[in-house]
Design a protein around this motif. Structure first.
Motif, short mmCIF file in Angstrom:
data_model
loop_
_atom_site.label_atom_id
_atom_site.label_comp_id
_atom_site.label_asym_id
_atom_site.label_seq_id
_atom_site.Cartn_x
_atom_site.Cartn_y
_atom_site.Cartn_z
N GLU A 137 0.87 -1.18 0.00
CA GLU A 137 0.00 0.00 0.00
C GLU A 137 0.91 1.23 0.00
OE1 GLU A 137 -3.14 0.22 2.81
OE2 GLU A 137 -3.81 -1.85 2.50
N ARG A 138 0.62 2.15 -0.94
CA ARG A 138 1.47 3.34 -1.08
C ARG A 138 0.60 4.57 -1.33
NH1 ARG A 138 4.17 1.45 -6.22
NH2 ARG A 138 2.23 0.24 -6.24
N LEU A 147 -2.24 12.35 -4.72
CA LEU A 147 -2.93 12.01 -5.95
C LEU A 147 -3.65 10.67 -5.89
CD1 LEU A 147 -3.50 12.55 -8.99
CD2 LEU A 147 -1.33 11.44 -9.49
N ALA A 148 -3.00 9.65 -5.31
CA ALA A 148 -3.57 8.29 -5.39
C ALA A 148 -3.12 7.45 -4.21
CB ALA A 148 -3.14 7.62 -6.70
N VAL A 149 -3.99 6.52 -3.84
CA VAL A 149 -3.65 5.45 -2.90
C VAL A 149 -3.59 4.17 -3.73
CG1 VAL A 149 -4.34 4.13 -0.88
CG2 VAL A 149 -4.76 6.60 -0.94
N LEU A 150 -2.44 3.51 -3.70
CA LEU A 150 -2.18 2.35 -4.54
C LEU A 150 -2.08 1.10 -3.66
CD1 LEU A 150 0.70 3.95 -6.65
CD2 LEU A 150 -1.77 4.07 -7.08
N ARG A 151 -2.89 0.10 -3.98
CA ARG A 151 -2.83 -1.18 -3.28
C ARG A 151 -2.52 -2.27 -4.30
NH1 ARG A 151 -7.45 1.51 -1.27
NH2 ARG A 151 -7.23 2.15 0.92
N ASN A 152 -1.49 -3.05 -4.03
CA ASN A 152 -1.06 -4.08 -4.97
C ASN A 152 -0.77 -5.38 -4.24
OD1 ASN A 152 0.07 -1.30 -6.01
ND2 ASN A 152 -0.21 -2.57 -7.83
N TRP A 153 -1.03 -6.49 -4.94
CA TRP A 153 -0.67 -7.82 -4.44
C TRP A 153 0.11 -8.54 -5.53
CZ3 TRP A 153 -5.15 -5.26 -3.60
CH2 TRP A 153 -5.61 -5.15 -2.28
#
Length: 246
Positions: A137-138, A147-153
C-alpha cells in the motif's frame, strides 16, 4: 504571475463569465503555462484586467480551488497546485506516467508485507486462497500534492521489495529490473466514495467521490504477476481512451 497569460471573456456567450475565466485558467494549468507554484495576480487586478466584478472573479478562483488546482495561502496569495494528470490506457505504471508528464512523483510506503491471499486476490492471481502474497500500500504524490492510494498484491515468490526501492522507483520498473516483463492486463475503471482513511491520505472529506481502477497484469510467460486496486482524486486525474469504429 499571470501578466503574460491571455485571458478573455465573451459577454454574448451563454456560458457564465466566471466559468469562462475558470476554464481558461484550468487549461493554462493543464498545459503547463501556469506551472505548479505560480502565484496568481490578486482578484482585484484580474477583475480589472477583464472588466469583471470582483465577486465574479472570486467565483472563478473558488471553482479552481474546489477542483484542487489552486490553493489560497495566508500571506502568500493564490497559487497553482498542480495540473490534472491524464493517463492513457496503456500498460504503464503511474510512476512512469507522472515522470513522462514532467511531474515529480513521490511515494510514501504505507504497507509492505507477506500475508495469506484473501479469496478475491487469490482468484485474480490464479492461486489458492491463503497462498502467500506480497501486499503493498502506497500513497503517491505528484508535485507535492496527494494524488492516489495504490494497493497491490504480487506472488510472494516473485521478488523481494524494500521500502526504499518503492519510494524511489515505480513498481513496474522494479519488476522489469528483476526480469519480469508485463505483456497484457485486464482493467476495470469505476468510482466510489472515499473511506475515512483514504480521505485523510488524499486530503478530501469522507465519502468524497474517487476514481478507481482495478488491474490484473500478466507477464509474457502468461503468469498473473500483479493485482492492483487503486483510487485517485477525480479533480486531479483522468483516464483517456481512444476508440475506433469497427
Amino acid at each position: 504571475m499571470t501578466e503574460g497569460l491571455r485571458l478573455s471573456v465573451d459577454r454574448r456567450s451563454p456560458v457564465p463569465l466566471y466559468h469562462q475565466v475558470a476554464t481558461q485558467l484550468a487549461d493554462a494549468i493543464d498545459a503547463g503555462t501556469l506551472a505548479a507554484g505560480t502565484k496568481l495576480d490578486n482578484e482585484i487586478a484580474l477583475a480589472d484586467r477583464l472588466g469583471l466584478s470582483r465577486p465574479t472573479m472570486r467565483k472563478a478562483i473558488e471553482e479552481l480551488v474546489g477542483k484542487g488546482l489552486l490553493v489560497r495561502k495566508r500571506g502568500v496569495g493564490t497559487q497553482v497546485v498542480h495540473g490534472r494528470v491524464r493517463r492513457e490506457l496503456e500498460l504503464t505504471s503511474l510512476y512512469d506516467d507522472l515522470s513522462a508528464a514532467g511531474k515529480r512523483p513521490r511515494t510514501a510506503v504505507l504497507l509492505n508485507r507477506v500475508e495469506p491471499a484473501p479469496a478475491e486476490v487469490a482468484e485474480e492471481l490464479g492461486v489458492a486462497p491463503g497462498t502467500d502474497v506480497r501486499r503493498l500500500e502506497r500513497l503517491r504524490r505528484a508535485d507535492g500534492a496527494p494524488l492516489a492510494v495504490l494497493r497491490n498484491w504480487l506472488p510472494a515468490d516473485l521478488l523481494e521489495l524494500e521500502d526504499g526501492e518503492l519510494e524511489e522507483h515505480g513498481l513496474y520498473e522494479l519488476l522489469r529490473q528483476r526480469g519480469t516483463h508485463l505483456r497484457i492486463a485486464r482493467q476495470r475503471i469505476g468510482a466510489r466514495g472515499a473511506s475515512a482513511d483514504e480521505a485523510a491520505l488524499l486530503d478530501l472529506r469522507p465519502d468524497h467521490a474517487l476514481l478507481t481502477m482495478q488491474r490484473t497484469a500478466y507477464a509474457d510467460s502468461g503468469r498473473a504477476v500483479e493485482y492492483g486496486d487503486h483510487c485517485y482524486r477525480p479533480d486531479s486525474y483522468s483516464f483517456e481512451v481512444t476508440v475506433v469504429e469497427r
